[in-house]
Write an enzyme that holds these catalytic residues in place. Structure first.
Site, PDB file in Angstrom:
ATOM      1  CB  CYS A  34       4.643  -2.323   5.361  1.00 23.21           C
ATOM      2  SG  CYS A  34       5.308  -3.125   6.835  1.00 23.21           S
ATOM      3  CG  HIS A  66       4.105  -6.938   4.711  1.00 28.92           C
ATOM      4  ND1 HIS A  66       4.829  -5.805   4.435  1.00 28.92           N
ATOM      5  CD2 HIS A  66       3.163  -7.032   3.736  1.00 28.92           C
ATOM      6  CE1 HIS A  66       4.361  -5.234   3.341  1.00 28.92           C
ATOM      7  NE2 HIS A  66       3.338  -5.960   2.896  1.00 28.92           N
TER       8      HIS A  66
END
Length: 961
Positions: A240, A907
């Site tokens: 990510c 994230h």
């Protein structure tokens, strides 16, 4: 009846056969369909012209159908374009082949028939799938043209089996015949998107549909064909951090112009070529797949930066720097192969021309006012963020590991424990407070074997250079440990304080009524060497005699006053060198923590001889008594001296069985507090000390108590004046130069003074000093050897020549000294002020907010909180020189990276601006999208501005655009 039934039974067979035939027909051009499925799509402009477009298109009917339709759903399966809830229509007859409950239904899109305006579902890439309703609609109705609702760039002709071009030439001009249809589709798409999101949140299904998966959603302005499609990127395993950076890079107009210019004719290295493919897949006419797989580009990048291989989490800012550096290095290497010189104006790489800026660092001396300006290039600005300091925690008691008590040593019963006191340094005197608060002194008398204990009043203590003085706590510790024997290490004197009562109780248990006095028969010059001494002990009690002690004290004072310095020097010369060295070292240690009066008396000379008197010791004192004069020629004494020195340095281990080594007593591992950064191990899962290796401190918050923290405030803090002082003082060149000249002048002046003083000592310099060159010239004219008058002149000429020669020597010596001084580097540290400004504004401004930090203990922490930023930012107040002719440094937000979570795990998501190229400052014409790996959804600008940004990308607004 039976025949009719047979005929009816054959009907579905024919349908199946027709489907198989259509399947074969749809698979006839495998090259085109296969290439499209793989993502290697050719441009739509290169397709052949369709002969059915002008005949089959019914534009008015299609526009009316779009305006009148309330919901965009498939007419066969009733599946919506955005909801995709999988509900069946009543007329579907429960056929499994066309049911939306099929798992493959997620890979379908809505297609609009350009002849009747009917909505039917089909494949996301191409509508010619074998189980698509759009193919069935075309076969039943004989309609040939369709357009995809989610991506109006896709127009398909079933008879031609190819994509239709977006633009068509009409009277030499390229026009899009379906531009009105596209505008209506775009307007309905945004309205249905908002209503669908609201319905999902109200119905409670927001967990699935709140992150709407806009697979191939139309985000580009069709009139401005330089837009792009925001498409998701496949997560390759904790990538990510990579996907969020790539989404922002793909949204930058300057990079798109470079990689898509002339269809990528300027091919670069492997990394640039793989990046060009990614840009090609985001073109509006190439939006045939929902998600892009960046495996090829990521693998090419990892070959240059292997630290990003694997499935570990990394910092997105670190990846951005490595990626830009790799692209720039690759381009520079290719230019060197092609023979492009670095002096060329076009020698700047693509990365430098897009992201490259320049800062100017101005340092001014506060003494002389001299200033220096240094220019430094940058690709991004890393701005520190003010944060709130966590409140100081209550000091917790430090729990030090207790010493492991050794098992008691077995000693013969006839040997008293008191005999172990002989292992203490010879003549050691302990003082301690008894229960009445008076000082109890232990004296060692070499003439008597009996010990005496008496209360003493506090008074001056006479010390010698070979006396070691320790504090009260150390004295009580040594007294409490005297019953178990001395372990040979002075570290035992460092320990918890033991009261006098406890010590007396311990000594009574061992059969010792009071503190013991040791009689030293033979003293050795080492604190840890066992002397030939005997200690008198028994049941007899030691009576204190204050008067006797006072008399002894007076005799000691008189003896000190009558000492002669010669005797002292003679006594010092007879001492062993090793002993004197140790005594000096111990005397320095005795000054620590002692009274001023005692410290002064420690500098006196040792007056003691063999028949010394008892020594009076004050409170909190431990004294090592002096030793007898022993010749260092004795082998045994030499060995003992060596043992003494090695004991002090810690390089010798005595062979005594009673010796206990406490050298590693304080070598305890430092334990850290806080969670650990990184993947948990088995030890962490089971509660074992995984924290000792790496830890994470408590998350900190942004300090917005005084003013709200913003990017402008961080820029102001970055460009404010900074004072350089102390260790950070500036090396001023001007002050160094002035000091150097001043020293040269002083040196020259001193040389002149020395030469004058030396010439003055000869006695004739003053007489001939004023004549100088004139007398020399006269001597040069008188060169007749017969002239007797010249004799004196020649002799004077010799003196003159000697004088001139000596002057030349002094001058050459002075010049040589000046040259030596000039070669010496003289640095002068001065307090100065430093200010950093932006000298050159880059086309793309990258701002990195320092949210991650590491303290001195190596603990990592993240700074949580919102840092305010604007869509448009002006850098004129942070520039070094005001912009006059060029465009002002005004930037508009292009995208950002946000990190959610902690240091252990989190994230990265990206917010990017989609749609047309930015030409105005009006933000109403553009849409913003939140991209989390493969998921894309449209968001408002307000939500973007309220995100916790980590990296910001700003594009400069030029007037020519």
């Amino acid at each position: 009846m039976g025949k009719k039934a047979k005929k009816k039974a054959r009907a579905p067979t024919k349908e199946i056969q027709t489907m198989e035939i259509s399947k074969k027909v749809s698979e006839e051009p495998p090259s085109q369909a296969g290439e499209i499925a793989e993502g290697d799509v050719k441009a739509v402009k290169e397709t052949q012209a369709c002969v059915h477009f002008d005949k089959a298109l019914n534009l008015e009917k299609v526009l009316d159908k779009i305006k009148s339709s309330r919901q965009i759903k498939c007419a066969e399966c009733n599946e919506g374009v955005y909801g995709k809830r999988g509900t069946k229509a009543k007329g579907s007859k429960g056929k499994k082949d066309f049911s939306s409950s099929d798992p493959k239904s997620n890979n379908k899109a809505i297609w609009l028939c350009l002849e009747c305006g009917c909505y039917v579902c089909g494949g996301v890439g191409l509508p010619n799938g074998p189980q698509s309703h759009v193919l069935r609609h075309s076969r039943v109705t004989r309609h040939r043209l369709v357009i995809q609702w989610e991506n109006p760039q896709l127009r398909w002709c079933f008879p031609c089996q190819l994509l239709l071009p977006v633009e068509k030439e009409d009277n030499g001009e390229k026009k899009d015949v379906l531009s009105e249809v596209v505008k209506l589709i775009k307007g309905r798409s945004l309205n249905n998107l908002a209503s669908s999101d609201i319905e999902d949140q109200c119905s409670g299904s927001g967990s699935i549909t709140s992150d709407i998966k806009l697979e191939g959603a139309v985000t580009s302005d069709i009139e401005a064909r330089d837009g792009y499609v925001v498409r998701g990127l496949v997560n390759l395993g904790n990538t990510c951090f990579f996907n969020s950076i790539m989404q922002n890079l793909l949204s930058l107009d300057r990079l798109r112009d470079h990689f898509l210019k002339e269809n990528g004719s300027g091919v670069g290295g492997p990394l640039a070529s793989s990046l060009r493919k990614l840009f090609t897949e985001t073109k509006p006419e190439a939006g045939l797949k929902s998600v892009i797989n960046p495996r090829a580009f990521f693998g090419s990048f990892c070959s240059k930066a292997p630290q990003f291989r694997g499935y570990d989490q990394h910092d997105s800012h670190e990846l951005l720097r490595c990626l830009l550096d790799s692209l720039s290095t690759e381009e520079s290497a290719l230019r060197k192969k092609r023979g492009v010189s670095d002096n060329d104006e076009k020698s700047t790489t693509l990365i430098e021309s897009v992201f490259g800026g320049e800062t100017s660092s101005i340092v001014s001396c506060m003494e002389c006012g001299h200033s220096s300006k240094v220019y430094e290039p940058f690709l991004d600005l890393s701005l520190p963020v003010p944060f709130k300091k966590s409140p100081p925690k209550k000091p917790q008691p430090v729990s030090r590991a207790k010493k492991a008590k050794l098992p008691p040593k077995r000693v013969p019963k006839n040997v008293s424990k008191v005999s172990k006191v002989s292992k203490v340094l010879p003549g050691m005197v302990l003082s301690e407070l008894n229960s009445s608060g008076k000082s109890m002194a232990v004296t060692a008398d070499s003439d008597t074997s009996c010990s005496s204990l008496a209360p003493l009043d506090n008074g001056p203590v006479l010390e010698t250079p070979s006396v070691l003085t320790l504090d009260n706590n150390q004295a009580s510790e040594s007294a409490s440990q005297s019953d178990t024997g001395f372990d040979g290490s002075w570290l035992d004197f460092i320990g918890p304080e033991t009261s006098g009562d406890e010590t007396n109780l311990d000594m009574q248990e061992d059969g010792i009524d009071n503190v013991i006095t040791a009689e030293v028969n033979q003293i050795v010059p080492s604190p840890n060497i066992v002397a030939n001494s005997s200690v008198s002990s028994g049941d007899q009690t030691l009576e204190g005699n204050t008067e006797r002690l006072m008399q002894d004290y007076e005799e000691i004072a008189k003896a000190e006053a009558n000492l002669d310095e010669k005797d002292v020097q003679a006594m010092q010369s007879d001492e062993c060198p090793a002993t004197s060295g140790i005594s000096a070292e111990f005397s320095q240690a005795s000054c620590i923590g002692c009274d001023p009066g005692i410290g002064e008396s420690s500098s006196s000379v040792n007056p003691w001889d063999e028949e010394e008197l008892p020594l009076v010791v004050a409170d909190s004192q431990i004294l090592y008594m002096p030793y007898k004069e022993i010749s260092c020629n004795d082998k045994s004494v030499e060995g003992e001296c060596e043992a003494s020195s090695s004991f002090v340095t810690g390089d010798h281990e005595p062979q005594n069985s009673d010796f206990v080594d406490f050298g590693g007593l304080f070598d305890e591992p430092e334990t850290t507090e806080g969670p650990v950064f990184g993947p948990p191990s088995k030890a962490e899962a089971s509660g074992v000390g995984f924290m000792a290796f790496s830890s994470e401190s408590d998350p900190e918050e942004i300090d917005d108590s005084d003013l709200p923290v913003s990017v402008e405030r961080c820029l102001g803090h970055f460009t404010k004046h900074e004072i350089l002082s102390d260790d950070n003082a500036w090396n001023c060149e001007n002050c160094s130069k002035n000091l150097k000249l001043q020293r040269l002048r002083e040196k020259r002046k001193s040389n002149e003074d020395e030469s004058r003083s030396s010439n003055t000592s000869n006695g004739w310099v003053k007489e001939n000093e004023d004549e100088g060159f004139g007398e020399t010239e006269i001597l040069a004219v008188k060169q007749d050897p017969n002239d007797t008058s010249c004799v004196k002149d020649h002799s004077s000429d010799g003196r003159k020549a000697a004088r001139i020669h000596s002057a030349d020597e002094s001058e050459s010596k002075g010049t040589q000294d000046e040259d030596e001084d000039s070669e010496k580097v003289i640095t002068v540290k001065r307090d100065a002020t430093k200010k950093v400004l932006i000298n050159k504004a880059p086309p793309v401004l990258t701002i990195h907010l320092k949210r991650f930090s590491q303290d001195l203990r190596g603990r990592l922490s993240k700074l949580n909180g919102h840092v305010a930023f604007k869509e448009v930012i002006d850098l004129r107040q942070y520039m070094d020189s005001r912009c006059s002719g060029e465009d002002p440094p005004v930037y508009r937000l292009a995208g950002l990276v946000e990190h959610s979570g902690t240091m252990r795990g989190g994230h990265y998501v990206a917010y990017v601006r989609g749609g047309q190229r930015v030409k105005e400052t009006d933000s109403s014409s553009t849409a913003w999208y939140n991209v989390s790996d493969a998921y894309v959804r449209q968001v408002s600008l307000e939500k973007v501005l309220h995100s916790e940004a980590y990296i910001l990308f700003y594009e400069r607004i030029f007037s020519q655009e």
